[in-house]
Write a protein that holds these residues in place. Sequence first.
Motif, PDB file in Angstrom:
ATOM      1  N   GLN A 178       0.926  -1.436   0.124  1.00  0.00           N
ATOM      2  CA  GLN A 178      -0.033   0.004   0.069  1.00  0.00           C
ATOM      3  C   GLN A 178       0.737   1.189  -0.021  1.00  0.00           C
ATOM      4  O   GLN A 178       1.836   1.141   0.706  1.00  0.00           O
ATOM      5  CB  GLN A 178      -0.768   0.118   1.113  1.00  0.00           C
ATOM      6  N   ILE A 182      -3.960   0.179  -3.923  1.00  0.00           N
ATOM      7  CA  ILE A 182      -5.174   1.165  -3.883  1.00  0.00           C
ATOM      8  C   ILE A 182      -5.097   1.771  -5.295  1.00  0.00           C
ATOM      9  O   ILE A 182      -6.082   2.039  -6.048  1.00  0.00           O
ATOM     10  CB  ILE A 182      -4.974   2.296  -2.732  1.00  0.00           C
ATOM     11  N   TRP A 183      -3.987   2.454  -5.452  1.00  0.00           N
ATOM     12  CA  TRP A 183      -3.967   3.264  -6.790  1.00  0.00           C
ATOM     13  C   TRP A 183      -3.991   2.491  -8.103  1.00  0.00           C
ATOM     14  O   TRP A 183      -4.334   3.006  -9.089  1.00  0.00           O
ATOM     15  CB  TRP A 183      -2.359   3.974  -6.631  1.00  0.00           C
ATOM     16  N   MET A 338       5.365   9.789  -3.082  1.00  0.00           N
ATOM     17  CA  MET A 338       4.100   8.914  -3.440  1.00  0.00           C
ATOM     18  C   MET A 338       4.270   7.566  -2.494  1.00  0.00           C
ATOM     19  O   MET A 338       4.288   6.464  -2.661  1.00  0.00           O
ATOM     20  CB  MET A 338       4.557   8.299  -4.890  1.00  0.00           C
ATOM     21  N   GLU A 341      -1.406   7.339   0.958  1.00  0.00           N
ATOM     22  CA  GLU A 341      -3.016   7.889   0.609  1.00  0.00           C
ATOM     23  C   GLU A 341      -3.540   8.157   1.895  1.00  0.00           C
ATOM     24  O   GLU A 341      -3.831   7.175   2.626  1.00  0.00           O
ATOM     25  CB  GLU A 341      -3.495   6.596  -0.167  1.00  0.00           C
ATOM     26  N   ASN A 343      -6.538  10.612   3.736  1.00  0.00           N
ATOM     27  CA  ASN A 343      -7.722  11.375   3.529  1.00  0.00           C
ATOM     28  C   ASN A 343      -8.358  11.759   4.970  1.00  0.00           C
ATOM     29  O   ASN A 343      -8.488  10.717   5.689  1.00  0.00           O
ATOM     30  CB  ASN A 343      -8.596  10.590   2.829  1.00  0.00           C
ATOM     31  N   SER A 405      -7.650   8.694   7.734  1.00  0.00           N
ATOM     32  CA  SER A 405      -7.565   7.281   7.083  1.00  0.00           C
ATOM     33  C   SER A 405      -6.154   7.399   6.457  1.00  0.00           C
ATOM     34  O   SER A 405      -5.873   8.131   5.584  1.00  0.00           O
ATOM     35  CB  SER A 405      -8.549   6.821   6.137  1.00  0.00           C
ATOM     36  N   LEU A 406      -5.271   6.428   6.677  1.00  0.00           N
ATOM     37  CA  LEU A 406      -3.968   6.318   6.156  1.00  0.00           C
ATOM     38  C   LEU A 406      -3.998   5.155   5.427  1.00  0.00           C
ATOM     39  O   LEU A 406      -4.231   4.095   5.806  1.00  0.00           O
ATOM     40  CB  LEU A 406      -2.617   6.519   7.292  1.00  0.00           C
ATOM     41  N   ASN A 407      -3.695   4.877   4.211  1.00  0.00           N
ATOM     42  CA  ASN A 407      -3.457   3.859   3.319  1.00  0.00           C
ATOM     43  C   ASN A 407      -4.751   3.101   3.309  1.00  0.00           C
ATOM     44  O   ASN A 407      -4.343   1.643   3.268  1.00  0.00           O
ATOM     45  CB  ASN A 407      -2.176   3.170   3.638  1.00  0.00           C
ATOM     46  N   GLY A 408      -5.805   3.591   3.461  1.00  0.00           N
ATOM     47  CA  GLY A 408      -6.908   2.669   3.247  1.00  0.00           C
ATOM     48  C   GLY A 408      -7.563   2.174   4.556  1.00  0.00           C
ATOM     49  O   GLY A 408      -8.538   1.725   4.782  1.00  0.00           O
TER      50      GLY A 408
ATOM     51  N   PRO B  22      -3.472  -2.227   6.608  1.00  0.00           N
ATOM     52  CA  PRO B  22      -4.141  -1.030   5.976  1.00  0.00           C
ATOM     53  C   PRO B  22      -5.866  -1.442   5.451  1.00  0.00           C
ATOM     54  O   PRO B  22      -6.628  -0.424   5.690  1.00  0.00           O
ATOM     55  CB  PRO B  22      -3.388  -0.677   4.746  1.00  0.00           C
ATOM     56  N   LYS B 353     -15.341  10.745   3.053  1.00  0.00           N
ATOM     57  CA  LYS B 353     -14.251  11.584   2.946  1.00  0.00           C
ATOM     58  C   LYS B 353     -13.066  10.891   3.412  1.00  0.00           C
ATOM     59  O   LYS B 353     -11.901  11.690   3.178  1.00  0.00           O
ATOM     60  CB  LYS B 353     -14.312  13.107   3.694  1.00  0.00           C
ATOM     61  N   VAL B 359      -9.712   4.173  -0.650  1.00  0.00           N
ATOM     62  CA  VAL B 359      -9.738   2.703  -0.984  1.00  0.00           C
ATOM     63  C   VAL B 359     -10.265   2.632  -2.480  1.00  0.00           C
ATOM     64  O   VAL B 359      -9.479   1.971  -3.146  1.00  0.00           O
ATOM     65  CB  VAL B 359     -10.690   1.855  -0.111  1.00  0.00           C
ATOM     66  N   ASP B 361      -9.710   5.144  -4.621  1.00  0.00           N
ATOM     67  CA  ASP B 361      -8.817   6.057  -5.103  1.00  0.00           C
ATOM     68  C   ASP B 361      -9.727   7.185  -5.915  1.00  0.00           C
ATOM     69  O   ASP B 361      -9.517   7.624  -7.187  1.00  0.00           O
ATOM     70  CB  ASP B 361      -7.946   5.413  -6.223  1.00  0.00           C
ATOM     71  N   ASP B 373       3.087  14.335  -5.987  1.00  0.00           N
ATOM     72  CA  ASP B 373       4.413  13.438  -5.905  1.00  0.00           C
ATOM     73  C   ASP B 373       4.270  12.956  -4.529  1.00  0.00           C
ATOM     74  O   ASP B 373       3.650  13.100  -3.724  1.00  0.00           O
ATOM     75  CB  ASP B 373       5.666  14.356  -6.293  1.00  0.00           C
TER      76      ASP B 373
END
Lengths: 438, 373
Positions: A178, A182-183, A338, A341, A343, A405-408, B22, B353, B359, B361, B373
Motif C-alpha cells: 500500500q 489502491i492506486w 508517493m 494515501e 484522507n 485514514s492512512l493507506n485505506g 491497512p 471523505k 480505497v 482512489d 508527488d
Amino acid sequence: MKNIAIPQIDNASLVAFRVFFGIVAMWSSLRFVLNGWVERFFSEPTYFFSFGGFEWVKVLPLSWMYAAFYVLSILGFMIAVGFLYRLASLLYFLIFTYIELIDVTNYLNHYYLVSIVVLMLVFLPLNRRAAIDVVIRPSLYSDKIGVHALYWLRIQVGVVYVFAGLAKASSDWLIQAQPLTIWLRSRVDTPIIGGLLEYRESAYIMSWLGFLFDTTVVIWLLWPKTRKAAYIVLVGFHISTGLLFNIGMFPWIMIVAATVFFSPNWPVLFISGLRLRSRKEKKNLPNPVGGHMRRPLSHVLFIALWCSFQFLFPLRTHLYGGNVLWHEQGMRWSWRVMVREKNGSISYNVVNEDGRKQVVSPRRYLTAHQAREMSGQPDLIAKLGKHIGKKTGENVRVFVDAKVSLNGRKPIPLIDPKIDIMNVDVGILPYSWVTDAP
Amino acid sequence: MRIVLFLVSITVLLSTCSNEEPTSEATDLSESSTTYKELRAKVIDEITSQNLARFELFESNLVALEEALFILDMDFNAEGLNKARQSFEDVMLSWQTIEATLYVPDDSNEAWTISRDDIYSWPLTSRCRIDQELVKKTYENTQDLQTLLVNATGLDAVEYLLWHSDENECPPQAMVNADGSWREISDLNERRAKYLLASVKLVKSNTDTLKKSSLMLGESLKKTNTAEALNVLSNSLYYLDTNVKDLKIAQPLGEQECAEDTCFEKMELQFSGLSLLSIHRNLSAFEQTFFADPGFDDLLKASDAADIADDIRAALDEALLISTQNVTLRELHDTGDGLRLLALIKSITDRLKTDFIGVLDLELPQRAEGDND
C-alpha cells in the motif's frame, strides 16, 4: 582563503544538463498558466498556509502572479540558451521559491528539487559553452569544469533517489503493498498493462521494484558497465509512473537530472557518434579531461556543507519517532514521494467565552484543493484552527474533530479531540497533541 | 541466493513492525471471475440507469401539479389550494430523490445550461424578491420570468407561493412597502395562482433540459467506463455532506452558522412541513446509489474493504428509521433525535471523505486539478 587543486573534466555533460533543465523549467512554469492553476492556487483561496518563519511572504495580485509565471518561463528559456545565465538562474530561484512559499498546500517534493537545483546553477559556471553568454563574451569560453561541480550535482540527485527509496522501507509499502494496491486498481484503464493492474500481485511486484529501483539506481548509474541499461530502465520507470500517476513534471525532471551520472563528455561522444562512423575516429576525439584547476577551499567546504545538510535533513524525522506518514514531522523536504494515501474529514468545534459551541467547516476558509491537502497534515489543521479561533473572537477554545485514514485504514482521530488547538505549539518540537499512528 | 535471503529477512523484520493492516482481509479479486473493470462497468451502468425513471416520475408529478394549478388559476379556492399543495408534496419529494443523486462533472457550470438551482434554488430563496415580482407581475411574460434570478423562481418559490400569507416578507424600507404598492394589491390570490403556474411551466422546461444533459452524461459515462466516470458518479454521494448534514440539519439545529441556540428559520421546506421527509428521501436516494445492485458497496468488497460498506449500512439504516417519522425537523429536535440523526449522517460522511475515497482512489468534488508527488 587557501586555494586547492581540483581535477578538471569536460563540462559538456553539465552544459547539456543546463540546457535540458532550462527547457523543463520553462515548460513547468508555462503549464501553470495553460492549466489555469495560477488563478486556482493563488487567487481563489482567501486563506494561505504559511511556512514557519515565512509568514511575511504574501501572495501578489493575480495579474502580478501571472506575470511571475511568464517571467519564470522566459528565465527558464534564458537558462537553456545560456543568456545572462547566472542572473536568470538567481531570478528563477527567487521567484520560484517565493511562489512555493506562498501556500504550504502547494508543496511538492519536485518543486523543492527545482528550487535546489536552480540555486546550484547560480554557483555553477555552466554558461561557458553552448551559450549566448559566450557569443557575447568569447573570453568566457571553456570546455572544462572542476570535478567538484559534477559530484555536487550527482550527490544531490543521488540523495533524491536514495531517500525516496528508504521512505519505501516500511511495512505498508513492502508487506501490504500500500498505497500501490489502491492506486493501481483504479488505473485498470491504462493501455496495454491495465489488465494486470487488477491484481494485488502487480502491486507487490511494483512496490518491491520501486523500492529496489530507488535505493540502487544510483549505483547502477555510477558503474559504467551498467550505466546505459540503468538509464534505459530509469527512463522507462519515470515515463510509466508519469503515465500512471498525476505527478506532473517530476518524471521529466528526474530523467534530465539523471544525465549527470553519464560520462562528462557524453554529449560530445553522442554528437560525434552521429557524424563519425568508425570506432577509431571516435577514439581520436579530443578529450579535455586531465590537469587541475585551482579553486578556493571555501568552494569545496560550501559544497561539503550543502551535501551534509542534504544527507542529514531528511533524517530529522527519526528524532521524533513514530510514523512520519501519520504525524508528518519531517515529511517535507525529505523526498518521501508517493508513499501515502491519506484522507481526512475535518471539522472544528469552536467554543465561545459563554460556552456556546459551533461547528466550523474548513471549506468556509479553504478551497477544495487546500482542504484536501490540509486534511492529513496536523500542522496545517492546527494553523487553520488557530486562525478560526482568532477570527471568532477572544477567549475562544477550538477543538478539532479530525478523522483521518492512512493507506485505506479505518479513520481514527489524528488530533486529540480534547485538546484546545489554540494552545498547541506548531513549531519544530514533537506534536504531543497528535495521536499515535494506527 | 543472498539477495533472496536479504529480501526475506527484511520482509519478516518489517512484518513484526506492522500494527494494524491497512485494509481488512477479504477475498482477493484475482480469485473472482469478475474483474474490477467489469464490476465497475456494471456499477456505472446500474447507477446511470436509475436516472430515467426518477426524472419520469418527477415529470409526471409536475404535470399533476400543473393541472392542479391550472384549476386553481381558473378558480382560486381552499379545495383547489389543498389539491395543489398535495401535488406539490409529490413533486418535491420526487425532486429530493433526483437532487441527491444528481451527478455532475466538476466543470458542469460551463458545460450545462441548466443547473440544479434553476429547478430548486433553496437555500438561496429570496422571499422578498418573490413578493416584489408579485407586485411587478413579472410572471406574465415568460421571457421576463426566465431572466429572473434563480432565487425568485423554481420549486422553492412555488412552496412559498402555495403557503403564502397576505403579508409580504420584505423590510419596511423595501419599495413594495415604502411606496404602498403591496397594500394596493386587490387580487393577491389570482396573482399567486398565475405566478405559480408560470413557475411550474418554467420548472418543467428546465427539467427537460436538465434531464437531457443528465441522461447524455450518463450514456457517456457508461461508454467510457473509466475511473473518471466513477468519480463523477461518486460526486452525488457528497450531497449528504454539504447539503443534508450541514445545510438541512446542522444549521437549523444551531450546530453550525447559527448565532442562536437554534436557527429553524433556515430549515428547508418549512411551509410545507416536509423538512424531515425531504431528508428521508435524500437518504433513500443515497442508499439507491451507494447500495445499487451492483453499487459502490460491491466495489468496496472487491477492494477488500467490506467493513466500510457495513459501517455505512448500519448508520444509514438507523438514520432512515429516525427520518421516517411523520414530523418536522423541529419536532424531531424536540424529541432529542435531531442530534442523533446529525451524528449518524456525519459518521457516514466521515467515511466518505476518508477511507472510502482512499480505497477506491476517488477525488472529492470540486477539487482543483494539480500535480502530485
